[in-house]
Design a protein around this motif. Structure first.
Motif, short mmCIF file in Angstrom:
data_model
loop_
_atom_site.label_atom_id
_atom_site.label_comp_id
_atom_site.label_asym_id
_atom_site.label_seq_id
_atom_site.Cartn_x
_atom_site.Cartn_y
_atom_site.Cartn_z
N ILE A 96 65.49 54.02 7.58
CA ILE A 96 64.68 55.16 7.15
C ILE A 96 64.54 55.24 5.64
CG2 ILE A 96 66.50 56.94 7.22
CD1 ILE A 96 63.96 58.55 8.65
N GLU A 97 65.60 54.87 4.94
CA GLU A 97 65.55 54.96 3.49
C GLU A 97 64.45 54.05 2.93
OE1 GLU A 97 68.38 54.41 -0.37
OE2 GLU A 97 69.34 54.28 1.60
N SER A 98 64.42 52.83 3.42
CA SER A 98 63.40 51.89 2.97
C SER A 98 62.01 52.34 3.40
CB SER A 98 63.74 50.50 3.48
OG SER A 98 62.59 49.80 3.83
N GLU A 99 61.93 52.91 4.60
CA GLU A 99 60.64 53.40 5.11
C GLU A 99 60.10 54.52 4.21
OE1 GLU A 99 59.39 51.92 7.78
OE2 GLU A 99 57.63 53.21 7.97
N LEU A 100 60.97 55.43 3.82
CA LEU A 100 60.53 56.58 3.03
C LEU A 100 60.31 56.21 1.56
CD1 LEU A 100 62.85 59.42 4.39
CD2 LEU A 100 60.40 59.19 4.78
N PHE A 101 61.22 55.42 1.02
CA PHE A 101 61.21 55.21 -0.44
C PHE A 101 60.81 53.79 -0.85
CE2 PHE A 101 64.58 58.40 0.54
CZ PHE A 101 63.84 59.50 0.16
N GLY A 102 60.65 52.90 0.12
CA GLY A 102 60.29 51.53 -0.20
C GLY A 102 61.49 50.71 -0.63
N HIS A 103 61.26 49.45 -0.96
CA HIS A 103 62.37 48.61 -1.42
C HIS A 103 61.83 47.52 -2.35
CE1 HIS A 103 61.12 46.52 2.44
NE2 HIS A 103 60.90 45.60 1.52
N VAL A 104 62.76 46.89 -3.06
CA VAL A 104 62.36 45.74 -3.87
C VAL A 104 62.82 44.47 -3.15
CG1 VAL A 104 62.39 46.96 -6.07
CG2 VAL A 104 64.48 45.86 -5.25
N LYS A 105 62.17 43.39 -3.50
CA LYS A 105 62.49 42.09 -2.91
C LYS A 105 63.98 41.81 -3.08
CE LYS A 105 61.35 37.25 -3.67
NZ LYS A 105 60.51 36.30 -4.41
N GLY A 106 64.61 41.39 -2.01
CA GLY A 106 66.02 41.02 -2.09
C GLY A 106 66.99 42.17 -1.89
N GLU A 149 63.77 66.50 -7.48
CA GLU A 149 63.37 65.89 -8.74
C GLU A 149 61.97 65.33 -8.74
OE1 GLU A 149 66.47 63.05 -9.55
OE2 GLU A 149 68.02 64.53 -9.15
N SER A 150 61.29 65.39 -7.60
CA SER A 150 59.97 64.75 -7.46
C SER A 150 60.02 63.29 -7.90
CB SER A 150 58.89 65.48 -8.25
OG SER A 150 58.79 66.79 -7.80
N MET A 151 61.16 62.66 -7.67
CA MET A 151 61.37 61.27 -8.07
C MET A 151 61.93 60.52 -6.88
SD MET A 151 61.20 60.50 -11.41
CE MET A 151 61.72 61.06 -13.00
N ILE A 152 61.53 59.29 -6.75
CA ILE A 152 62.15 58.46 -5.73
C ILE A 152 62.55 57.13 -6.36
CG2 ILE A 152 60.86 59.48 -3.79
CD1 ILE A 152 59.72 56.16 -4.55
N THR A 153 63.46 56.44 -5.70
CA THR A 153 63.85 55.11 -6.15
C THR A 153 63.71 54.17 -4.96
OG1 THR A 153 65.57 56.26 -7.40
CG2 THR A 153 65.63 53.85 -7.42
N ARG A 154 62.98 53.10 -5.14
CA ARG A 154 62.91 52.10 -4.07
C ARG A 154 64.30 51.52 -3.84
NH1 ARG A 154 57.43 48.50 -5.07
NH2 ARG A 154 55.93 50.22 -4.92
N VAL A 155 64.63 51.21 -2.60
CA VAL A 155 65.96 50.66 -2.29
C VAL A 155 66.14 49.37 -3.10
CG1 VAL A 155 67.45 49.72 -0.48
CG2 VAL A 155 65.91 51.64 0.02
N ALA A 157 66.16 49.14 -6.33
CA ALA A 157 65.52 49.17 -7.65
C ALA A 157 66.37 49.98 -8.61
CB ALA A 157 64.13 49.78 -7.55
N ASP A 158 66.15 49.79 -9.91
CA ASP A 158 66.91 50.62 -10.84
C ASP A 158 66.02 51.61 -11.57
OD1 ASP A 158 65.76 48.66 -12.35
OD2 ASP A 158 67.65 47.62 -12.76
N LYS A 159 64.70 51.53 -11.34
CA LYS A 159 63.88 52.54 -12.02
C LYS A 159 63.33 53.57 -11.01
CE LYS A 159 59.13 50.73 -12.63
NZ LYS A 159 58.79 50.20 -11.39
N ASP A 160 63.19 54.79 -11.52
CA ASP A 160 62.68 55.88 -10.69
C ASP A 160 61.16 55.90 -10.72
OD1 ASP A 160 65.26 56.69 -10.18
OD2 ASP A 160 65.30 58.12 -11.85
N ILE A 161 60.58 56.40 -9.68
CA ILE A 161 59.12 56.54 -9.63
C ILE A 161 58.79 58.01 -9.39
CG2 ILE A 161 57.02 55.89 -8.39
CD1 ILE A 161 58.49 53.30 -7.57
N LYS A 162 57.89 58.53 -10.21
CA LYS A 162 57.49 59.93 -10.06
C LYS A 162 56.46 60.03 -8.94
CE LYS A 162 57.13 64.01 -12.65
NZ LYS A 162 58.17 64.62 -11.82
#
Ligand SMILES: Nc1ncnc2c1ncn2[C@@H]1O[C@H](COP(=O)(O)OP(=O)(O)O)[C@@H](O)[C@H]1O
Ligand SMILES: [Mg+2]
Length: 277
Positions: A96-106, A149-155, A157-162
């Motif tokens: 669910i976390e990846s579904e909601l917030f996305g992920h980065v390769k690897g 925070e109206s911010m998410i982080t892809r699984v 990843a180290d940067k936040d996305i507004k």
């Protein structure tokens, strides 16, 4: 001058076409019913849709919670942006976390490339978290952060996305009980439930049953390409007295069954024969 007039006319035509299109879309999610309960819900949707307030929709299965969510989106200023639905009960908790917030390769074995999640997909629009009462506690924590925070982080990843997303959630569970039993975060509940819309069981708005029967009879005839079948007054009365544990979803099934199996006009006898449980 002629060109100006022509352009103006074209634009007007476009507006009209857009309006027709919008109407067509809305029609699929039209809420049938004129009972006191449904009217109150319609008024509430009208007031709330225009705002950014988060809405929690509660009610038993099959009562029309999804319709309410669609109406809230369609009547909002976000209507031209996406409405993204997430069925929290259908997604395994480890995904669910990846579904909601996305992920980065690897980020995990099957993450072969970067992928955006549903929150990003819903940017400027609405995210509809359906069956939120079934979401795992760890996912709840992540959603809470996204809301705060109206911010998410892809699984991974180290940067936040507004993200600019309006959240509408629904559940058939009693979240107060879920909270008391440690299955739902109280802080998340309060973030979600700024506005509460309670959709009543069909048994509590039997006045709507005749209109609903007629609505579904029409829809089913269109779908099947057949002439519309009528229901006798006695048949309708009998259906109005049923115990609709599956609510409107169940009523629709029964209407379809009666249209397939019943006579040219659906009679009381047809109802007794084919609609019994
Ligand atoms: N007021 C209504 N008018 C017309 N159709 C409705 C109404 N409420 C529910 N339905 C239909 O009943 C079915 C169940 O509704 P849904 O929104 O999926 O229920 P829930 O999400 O509460 O389980 C859907 O096919 C929906 O279109
Ligand atoms: Mg639903």
């Amino acid at each position: 001058l002629l060109n100006t007039v022509r352009n103006a006319l074209d634009r007007k035509q476009l507006v009209v076409e857009n309006k027709i299109l919008k109407k067509k879309v809305s029609k699929n999610y039209e809420m049938i019913g004129e009972s006191e309960a449904i009217n109150q819900i319609k008024v509430m949707i009208e007031k709330v849709a225009q705002t950014e307030a988060r809405v929690l929709i509660t009610g038993p299965n099959g009562t029309g919670k999804e319709l309410v969510a669609h109406q809230l989106h369609e009547q909002s200023q976000r209507a031209n942006y996406p409405l993204i639905e997430v069925n929290c009960a259908a997604i395994p908790s480890e995904l669910i976390e990846s579904e909601l917030f996305g992920h980065v390769k690897g980020a995990f074995t099957s993450a072969v490339k970067d992928r955006a999640g549903k929150f990003e997909a819903a940017d400027k629009g609405t995210i509809f978290l359906d069956e939120i009462g079934d979401m795992s506690l760890s996912a709840q924590a992540k959603v809470l952060r996204a809301l705060q925070e109206s911010m998410i982080t892809r699984v991974g990843a180290d940067k936040d996305i507004k993200v600019d997303v309006r959240v509408v959630a629904a559940t058939n569970k009693d979240l107060k009980t879920e909270i008391a039993e440690g299955r739902f975060r109280e802080d998340l509940y309060h973030r979600l439930a700024v506005i509460l819309i309670k959709v009543p069981a069909l048994n509590d708005r039997r006045d709507d049953i005749p209109m609903l029967i007629s609505h579904f009879a029409e829809k089913i005839a269109l779908e099947q390409g057949n002439a519309r079948k009528e229901f006798s007054a006695e048949a309708i009365k009998l259906l109005q007295e049923y115990d609709w544990t599956g609510n409107i979803r169940e009523l629709r099934n029964v209407v379809e069954r009666l249209i397939i199996l019943g006579g040219n006009e659906i009679s009381e006898n047809d109802v007794q024969l084919f609609a019994s449980k």
